[in-house]
Design a protein around this motif. Structure first.
Motif, mmCIF file in Angstrom:
data_model
loop_
_atom_site.group_PDB
_atom_site.id
_atom_site.type_symbol
_atom_site.label_atom_id
_atom_site.label_comp_id
_atom_site.label_asym_id
_atom_site.label_seq_id
_atom_site.Cartn_x
_atom_site.Cartn_y
_atom_site.Cartn_z
ATOM 1 N N SER A 10 0.830 -1.197 0.000
ATOM 2 C CA SER A 10 0.000 0.000 0.000
ATOM 3 C C SER A 10 0.865 1.247 0.000
ATOM 4 N N GLN A 11 0.316 2.327 -0.510
ATOM 5 C CA GLN A 11 1.000 3.601 -0.531
ATOM 6 C C GLN A 11 -0.036 4.706 -0.431
ATOM 7 N N ALA A 12 0.432 5.895 -0.148
ATOM 8 C CA ALA A 12 -0.476 7.042 -0.088
ATOM 9 C C ALA A 12 -0.970 7.353 -1.494
ATOM 10 N N ARG A 13 -2.305 7.350 -1.693
ATOM 11 C CA ARG A 13 -2.878 7.618 -3.002
ATOM 12 C C ARG A 13 -4.018 8.604 -2.837
ATOM 13 N N HIS A 14 -4.249 9.370 -3.895
ATOM 14 C CA HIS A 14 -5.270 10.390 -3.809
ATOM 15 C C HIS A 14 -6.664 9.816 -4.016
ATOM 16 N N ASP A 15 -6.886 9.188 -5.132
ATOM 17 C CA ASP A 15 -8.205 8.681 -5.485
ATOM 18 C C ASP A 15 -8.030 7.473 -6.388
ATOM 19 N N GLU A 16 -9.169 6.973 -6.872
ATOM 20 C CA GLU A 16 -9.108 5.984 -7.938
ATOM 21 C C GLU A 16 -8.395 6.604 -9.130
ATOM 22 N N PRO A 17 -7.660 5.813 -9.930
ATOM 23 C CA PRO A 17 -7.018 6.390 -11.116
ATOM 24 C C PRO A 17 -8.024 7.152 -11.974
ATOM 25 N N CYS A 18 -7.648 8.339 -12.398
ATOM 26 C CA CYS A 18 -8.534 9.202 -13.175
ATOM 27 C C CYS A 18 -8.003 9.294 -14.595
ATOM 28 N N TYR A 19 -8.855 8.982 -15.546
ATOM 29 C CA TYR A 19 -8.437 9.031 -16.945
ATOM 30 C C TYR A 19 -9.292 10.022 -17.722
ATOM 31 N N ASP A 20 -9.600 11.150 -17.107
ATOM 32 C CA ASP A 20 -10.345 12.196 -17.814
ATOM 33 C C ASP A 20 -9.475 12.913 -18.843
ATOM 34 N N ILE A 21 -8.170 12.951 -18.610
ATOM 35 C CA ILE A 21 -7.246 13.581 -19.549
ATOM 36 C C ILE A 21 -6.658 12.490 -20.435
ATOM 37 N N ALA A 22 -6.770 12.681 -21.760
ATOM 38 C CA ALA A 22 -6.297 11.658 -22.687
ATOM 39 C C ALA A 22 -4.790 11.745 -22.925
ATOM 40 N N HIS A 23 -4.304 12.938 -23.229
ATOM 41 C CA HIS A 23 -2.885 13.085 -23.553
ATOM 42 C C HIS A 23 -2.527 14.564 -23.682
ATOM 43 N N LEU A 24 -1.227 14.832 -23.647
ATOM 44 C CA LEU A 24 -0.722 16.154 -23.969
ATOM 45 C C LEU A 24 -1.023 16.403 -25.441
ATOM 46 N N ALA A 25 -1.756 17.483 -25.728
ATOM 47 C CA ALA A 25 -2.254 17.689 -27.089
ATOM 48 C C ALA A 25 -1.371 18.612 -27.914
ATOM 49 N N HIS A 26 -1.008 19.749 -27.375
ATOM 50 C CA HIS A 26 -0.132 20.652 -28.111
ATOM 51 C C HIS A 26 0.522 21.644 -27.169
ATOM 52 N N VAL A 27 1.575 22.277 -27.674
ATOM 53 C CA VAL A 27 2.327 23.276 -26.922
ATOM 54 C C VAL A 27 2.530 24.477 -27.834
ATOM 55 N N GLU A 28 2.330 25.670 -27.299
ATOM 56 C CA GLU A 28 2.633 26.897 -28.037
ATOM 57 C C GLU A 28 3.882 27.522 -27.438
ATOM 58 N N ILE A 29 4.941 27.630 -28.235
ATOM 59 C CA ILE A 29 6.158 28.268 -27.751
ATOM 60 C C ILE A 29 6.405 29.557 -28.523
ATOM 61 N N LEU A 30 7.064 30.479 -27.846
ATOM 62 C CA LEU A 30 7.348 31.788 -28.391
ATOM 63 C C LEU A 30 8.773 31.840 -28.912
ATOM 64 N N THR A 31 8.966 32.554 -30.007
ATOM 65 C CA THR A 31 10.304 32.653 -30.579
ATOM 66 C C THR A 31 10.534 34.039 -31.170
ATOM 67 N N PRO A 32 11.710 34.624 -30.920
ATOM 68 C CA PRO A 32 12.036 35.914 -31.536
ATOM 69 C C PRO A 32 12.563 35.756 -32.960
ATOM 70 N N THR A 33 12.749 34.512 -33.406
ATOM 71 C CA THR A 33 13.257 34.239 -34.762
ATOM 72 C C THR A 33 12.330 33.235 -35.437
ATOM 73 N N LEU A 34 11.109 33.664 -35.738
ATOM 74 C CA LEU A 34 10.092 32.739 -36.232
ATOM 75 C C LEU A 34 10.547 31.986 -37.475
ATOM 76 N N LYS A 35 11.079 32.678 -38.458
ATOM 77 C CA LYS A 35 11.480 32.026 -39.702
ATOM 78 C C LYS A 35 12.521 30.941 -39.447
ATOM 79 N N ASP A 36 13.538 31.263 -38.658
ATOM 80 C CA ASP A 36 14.598 30.290 -38.384
ATOM 81 C C ASP A 36 14.073 29.134 -37.532
#
Length: 331
Positions: A10-36
């Motif tokens: 046994s270990q400290a656990r919060h709740d039953e496993p929750c699978y409401d989130i499917a996956h990391l979908a996308h990331v928006e990153i900022l760049t000062p050199t968009l073309k490059d």
């Protein structure tokens, strides 16, 4: 016989496993050199450009099923604008909204962006902008990118490192315990590994929202700043492709920070480089470890164990602990 059928201790656990989130979908990153930056992600990483709108360019790995997994936006300095999770269903999205409300987290609805429907946007405890959505646009390849194998998203690009998919995101945060509790209690993520020093301070945490060993990592920001990016990672097909990516970066004049090598934590085979805009980027092998045990016990690494360096003993380069985007003057 009874003893052989017992479950893990046994270990400290919060709740039953929750699978409401499917996956990391996308990331928006900022760049000062968009073309490059676009040239790097298309010709070196091997991503496919899906669309352009205003000061942004949308890209994806060749086997990412959505419209995009990376959004590059022109800005004065590098960094992260937001990241997004897709939920497993519309009811799952509503349950996560209820969790936001229950924990007093302010949020707002947006009409969505290119490639996905309405999204809930909010801040995590460190100030990173996060989105949750369910409705999405599946990528439809044009005739010249249509795959012969109908169960993959597009034809193999044969360009650069041929990144297959978005793998994970690593953020920097000032308060690791607060970020951990938020991910566990509000978003329902599982804590798979973490670093805890002898004084009890938490230094880094790794989370999974599905059966991958991790989708999001958060490390302590030594500068004391908030809402910064450590790196974003795309997966290639094999360890050998990570090695080839190092040669491609060398030939392309891309600065290599560290690697190729293997992490002890999570066992990822890695190569860290800096894209032209200044953001750290990681190539990793797509053969990610899977967490199949429903009662997985969090692996805790100590300060002494962390000091041993990476899997084969190579010390972690100092810049890996000190550099993030946007850069800060912490002298």
């Amino acid at each position: 016989m009874a003893e052989s059928m017992t479950t893990a201790p046994s270990q400290a656990r919060h709740d039953e496993p929750c699978y409401d989130i499917a996956h990391l979908a996308h990331v928006e990153i900022l760049t000062p050199t968009l073309k490059d930056s676009v040239q790097f992600f298309v010709n070196v990483v091997g991503l496919t450009e899906t669309e352009r709108a205003g000061d942004s360019v949308y890209l994806r790995g060749w086997d990412d099923y959505e419209h995009h997994t990376l959004k590059l936006t022109a800005a004065d300095a590098p960094g992260i604008a937001h990241y997004a999770f897709r939920t497993t269903s519309q009811p799952a999205l509503e349950r996560r909204i209820a969790a936001l409300e229950a924990h007093g987290v302010a949020y707002e609805w947006t009409n969505g962006d290119r490639g996905h429907g309405p999204a809930v946007r909010f801040q995590d405890p460190d100030g990173h902008q996060v989105e949750l959505y369910y409705e999405t646009e599946w990528y439809q390849p044009p005739s010249d990118k249509r795959p012969a194998l109908k169960n993959q998203a597009q034809a193999f690009p044969a360009r650069g490192a041929n990144a297959r998919r978005l793998d994970h995101l690593n953020l920097l945060a000032k308060d690791i315990p607060a970020s951990r509790r938020f991910m566990q209690d509000v978003l329902g993520a599982r804590l798979t590994e973490q670093i805890v020093f002898e004084d009890g301070s938490e230094k880094a945490v790794w989370f999974s929202v599905n059966n991958k060993s991790y989708d999001l990592a958060i490390a302590e920001d030594h500068s004391g700043a908030n809402a910064r990016l450590h790196h974003v990672t795309y997966a290639v097909d094999s360890r050998e492709d990570v090695l080839k990516a190092a040669d491609i970066c060398l030939d392309s004049g891309i600065e290599i920070e560290t690697g190729p090598h293997k992490h002890a934590i999570q066992q990822t085979f890695f190569l860290y480089v800096f894209e032209p805009g200044g953001n750290r980027f990681e190539f990793c092998n797509a053969g990610a470890r899977l967490i199949l045990a429903p009662d997985w016990q969090t692996i805790v690494w100590s300060e002494e164990e962390r000091k041993k360096g990476q899997a084969w003993g190579l010390p972690t380069i100092e810049s890996f602990h000190t550099y993030g985007t946007p850069p800060v003057d912490d002298t």
